[in-house]
Design an enzyme around this catalytic site. Structure first.
Site, short mmCIF file in Angstrom:
data_model
loop_
_atom_site.label_atom_id
_atom_site.label_comp_id
_atom_site.label_asym_id
_atom_site.label_seq_id
_atom_site.Cartn_x
_atom_site.Cartn_y
_atom_site.Cartn_z
N LEU A 68 0.62 -1.11 -0.12
CA LEU A 68 -0.08 -0.02 0.00
C LEU A 68 1.00 1.22 0.03
CD1 LEU A 68 -2.76 -0.60 2.87
CD2 LEU A 68 -3.06 -0.70 0.39
N ASP A 69 0.45 2.35 -0.62
CA ASP A 69 1.00 3.31 -0.60
C ASP A 69 1.55 3.94 0.95
OD1 ASP A 69 0.77 3.33 -3.46
OD2 ASP A 69 -0.47 5.13 -3.37
N ARG A 70 2.53 4.60 1.12
CA ARG A 70 2.83 4.94 2.50
C ARG A 70 1.89 5.83 3.06
NH1 ARG A 70 8.95 6.25 4.54
NH2 ARG A 70 8.61 6.29 6.81
N THR A 72 -1.22 5.63 2.93
CA THR A 72 -2.56 5.12 3.10
C THR A 72 -2.43 4.14 4.23
OG1 THR A 72 -2.00 3.26 1.63
CG2 THR A 72 -2.70 5.33 0.57
N HIS A 168 -0.47 4.14 -7.85
CA HIS A 168 -1.13 5.44 -7.55
C HIS A 168 -2.38 5.40 -8.13
CE1 HIS A 168 2.44 7.94 -5.88
NE2 HIS A 168 2.40 7.03 -5.19
#
Length: 232
Positions: A68-70, A72, A168
């Site tokens: 997961l993106d940092r 989020t 993203h």
């Protein structure tokens, strides 16, 4: 600026665990796997948690299945055995893992529910992806479906189902329709969140268990803040 709370061995939010897998609720700011920042990744924290819990000597096996993106939060699944990892990798590669996200936006999309199809082009220097309506060189097809599930005082809660998993993707696609995610400066929101998070949360994961072959569904509570709390 409010302080980021990172996951540690003592505060790790475990959503599900058995002999083969462990699923945790990632906090915003946790990094799933090590990168150039040198910050301690969530994978190391989960290993340390398992080592302590089971009083294990030596190294603990843990396989990273997805990221997961940092900024989020939400559901992250890890493999605890070398038997489970390739099977889980296959599930994700074949798009058999169903992921549902929650996103908080200020501007409501023009339609309450829609399937968005874009062609994503990634710019690695900017660490950003651009959503194009038509195919462009080196782009990849990106598909999601969103629906507005709640109207808050000043924001809207969207439920997003991913059909593809691009870099993203949700951030870029929602931004391209004029609904950037709260706190996401990179994709056009007007100001950042105090803790550096964005209001994007991996809410639900549905998979077939890699060993037992039974369907499992894991739901992650969103972070504890007034806006997320208004969504529950």
């Amino acid at each position: 600026m409010s302080k980021k709370i990172h996951s540690t061995v003592d505060n790790l939010q475990v959503l599900f665990e058995d002999n083969h897998i462990i699923v945790v609720n990632k906090r915003p700011g946790d990094i799933v796997q090590g990168d150039k920042t040198g910050d301690k990744p969530l994978s190391d924290t989960v290993k340390a948690f398992l080592k302590k819990k089971y009083n294990k000597p030596g190294n603990v096996y843990l396989g990273v299945v997805h990221r997961l993106d940092r900024p989020t939060s939400g559901v992250v699944l890890f493999a605890k055995t070398s038997k489970a990892l390739p099977r889980l990798n296959k599930l994700f590669a074949e798009k058999s893992a169903n992921k549902t996200y929650w996103a908080i936006v200020k501007n409501a999309p023009t339609e309450p529910e829609k399937r968005l199809v874009h062609y994503m082009k990634r710019n690695t220097k900017q660490n950003k992806s651009y959503a194009n309506i038509k195919e462009v060189p080196d782009s990849k097809k990106a598909i999601l479906t969103y629906k507005i599930i709640k109207k808050l005082d000043r924001y809207f809660l969207l439920e997003v189902d991913l059909e593809t998993g691009r870099h993203h993707q949700i951030r870029s696609q929602l931004s391209s329709i004029g609904s950037p995610i709260k706190g996401d400066l990179k994709y056009g929101f007007n100001r950042s969140n105090e803790d550096g998070s964005i209001h994007l949360h991996a809410r639900k994961l549905r998979i077939i268990h890699p060993v037992k072959k039974e369907p499992i569904e894991i739901i992650a509570p969103p972070p504890n803040d007034p806006i997320w709390n208004a969504c529950i």
